[in-house]
Write a protein that holds these residues in place. Structure first.
Motif, short mmCIF file in Angstrom:
data_model
loop_
_atom_site.label_atom_id
_atom_site.label_comp_id
_atom_site.label_asym_id
_atom_site.label_seq_id
_atom_site.Cartn_x
_atom_site.Cartn_y
_atom_site.Cartn_z
N MET A 263 25.18 92.34 114.84
CA MET A 263 25.43 92.77 116.12
C MET A 263 27.04 92.81 116.57
O MET A 263 27.76 91.88 115.74
CB MET A 263 24.62 92.03 117.20
N PRO A 264 27.59 93.81 117.51
CA PRO A 264 29.06 93.62 117.40
C PRO A 264 29.71 92.40 118.01
O PRO A 264 30.68 92.17 117.28
CB PRO A 264 29.14 94.95 118.53
N LYS A 265 29.10 91.96 119.03
CA LYS A 265 29.84 90.69 119.57
C LYS A 265 29.70 89.40 119.19
O LYS A 265 30.50 88.68 118.48
CB LYS A 265 29.70 90.90 121.19
N VAL A 266 28.47 88.93 119.32
CA VAL A 266 28.07 87.87 118.71
C VAL A 266 26.95 88.02 117.66
O VAL A 266 26.01 88.65 117.96
CB VAL A 266 27.59 86.74 119.69
N ASN A 267 27.16 87.47 116.36
CA ASN A 267 26.10 88.01 115.39
C ASN A 267 24.85 87.26 115.49
O ASN A 267 24.77 86.22 116.37
CB ASN A 267 27.03 87.93 114.02
N ASP B 10 21.15 95.74 118.90
CA ASP B 10 22.26 96.31 119.74
C ASP B 10 21.78 97.91 119.50
O ASP B 10 22.24 98.78 120.37
CB ASP B 10 23.42 96.00 119.24
N GLU B 11 20.98 98.29 118.68
CA GLU B 11 20.74 99.56 118.44
C GLU B 11 19.37 100.13 118.85
O GLU B 11 18.37 99.81 118.84
CB GLU B 11 20.88 100.11 116.86
N GLU B 12 19.66 101.21 120.08
CA GLU B 12 18.61 101.75 120.87
C GLU B 12 17.46 102.35 119.85
O GLU B 12 16.17 102.01 120.04
CB GLU B 12 18.89 102.79 121.80
N GLY B 13 17.78 102.88 118.76
CA GLY B 13 16.81 103.59 117.79
C GLY B 13 16.15 102.39 117.15
O GLY B 13 14.90 102.70 117.10
#
Lengths: 265, 121
Positions: B58-62, B12-15
């Protein structure tokens, strides 16, 4: 069996001994809770730093090899700047949480505080097509508070609300006054201020609800995961309380109660 | 069957996505996605993917739930979990669900390259 032996031993001791033993036990429990809290904080902090650290480490490692590639340089500037900012935000929030500035209490108009906080995020509200409702109880409502800290507390909740409504929704920030019955049955005295902040986002699952004020507990995409812990600290310093109600798929409502008359220390 | 050269990165993180891209793009063809649903859609639509690098938190589904869903639909797919948490429970749960590897952040470029080289189908 164990219970009866302990009970027997307890009965054999004199009250002073029992009191001393209880005091020692309480201290032990408090110490163990302190260690647990510290362990949670340290583990959360380590995790929050690991991602930006990974990104910075990789980009700096590849810099000598790729520095002549303009596309790499563009990403390098954009991403490393953002990740460094993330660490800076985290350190600032951690300091706010661990050693907050002492509040400066002055009479403030809570509605002005709310409007100024909304002004800070108006662009985000517009960008995400969020409808804003402000059912404020009356034009002016004074209370003794630290204006900047209160703004920070509200901002943390409002930013969360905006984040959970990326495709639009309704944000409601309302105030009301709780009244306490006076000596005269027909009279009532203003007792506490109630601020409610409600969103129509995805809501928070029941099992997560009890953890949301814990530092580094998050299900969010952004932020330092300390916002709500800081908010709770600020509200408590104002002698108030914060609670949250939520329903999955319907939204979340934060309810802040702050006493209107209180001698802050 | 020849070995695939395609790696799916789900974080989920662009970096982190960009860091993995920086490490792997000179050697492999990459597909990047920021969520689990996207990862499953990529696997459904692209039969030449040979490995998935999957974030755990990850925020929604791990990531573990996504791993489970991937293994149900694509049991032969190799998945390496990438995580900031060095927890025995998560690692053993990931292994139980069929992950072939578990990389802890902050990772080294050579560690990623080695893990991909070993597990790409």
């Amino acid at each position: 069996m164990t219970y009866s032996i302990l009970k027997y031993q307890t009965f054999k001791k004199n009250p002073e001994e029992i009191a001393l033993q209880n005091k020692a036990l309480r201290q032990e429990v408090a110490q163990s809770e302190k260690f647990n809290a510290m362990a949670t904080l340290a583990s959360g902090l380590a995790h929050e730093i690991k991602n930006p650290l990974t990104v910075l480490k990789t980009f700096f490692q590849y810099y000598p090899k790729k520095k002549d590639d303009p596309q790499f340089l563009k990403k390098f500037n954009q991403i490393t700047g953002r990740e460094l900012q993330r660490i800076e935000d985290l350190v600032r929030d951690l300091m706010d949480f661990a050693k907050p500035e002492p509040p400066v209490f002055k009479p403030v108009d809570i509605h002005q505080v709310i409007r100024e906080t909304i002004d800070l995020v108006q662009n985000d509200i517009d960008k995400h097509n969020i409808q804003l409702n402000l059912p404020l109880t009356c034009d002016r409502l004074s209370l003794t508070a630290d204006k900047n800290q209160l703004k920070q507390a509200l901002l943390n909740i409002i930013l969360n609300a905006i984040e959970v409504m990326p495709e639009g929704g309704t944000l409601t920030v309302g105030t009301s006054v709780e009244r306490k019955k006076g000596a005269n049955v027909n009279s009532s005295l203003p007792h506490s201020l109630l601020i409610t902040i409600k969103d129509t986002g995805q809501g928070i699952a029941k099992e997560n609800l009890k953890h949301i004020f814990e530092p580094f507990f998050t299900k969010k995409d952004r932020g330092t995961s300390l916002g709500l812990a800081i908010t709770q600290g600020i509200i408590e310093k104002h002698g108030g309380k914060i609670k949250v109600e939520s329903q999955v798929s319907c939204g979340t409502c934060f309810i802040i109660t702050i006493p209107l008359k209180r001698n802050y220390t | 069957m020849s070995q695939s050269n395609k790696v799916l990165i789900c974080d989920d993180e662009e970096g982190i996505r960009e860091s993995l891209k920086l490490i792997l793009s000179d050697h492999y063809e990459l597909i990047l996605t920021d969520n689990g649903e996207g990862a499953i859609a990529c696997l459904d639509n692209n039969k030449t993917i040979g490995l998935v690098l999957l974030d755990v938190k990850m925020p929604k589904v791990n990531g573990l739930d996504i791993l489970k869903a991937i293994k149900e639909k694509h049991p032969q797919m190799n998945v390496i979990m990438v995580t900031g948490y060095k927890l025995v429970e998560t690692a053993s749960e990931a292994a139980k669900l069929g992950a072939v590897g578990y990389i802890v952040k902050p990772f080294e470029a050579k560690e990623i390259l080695e893990a991909v080289r070993k597990n790409l189908k």
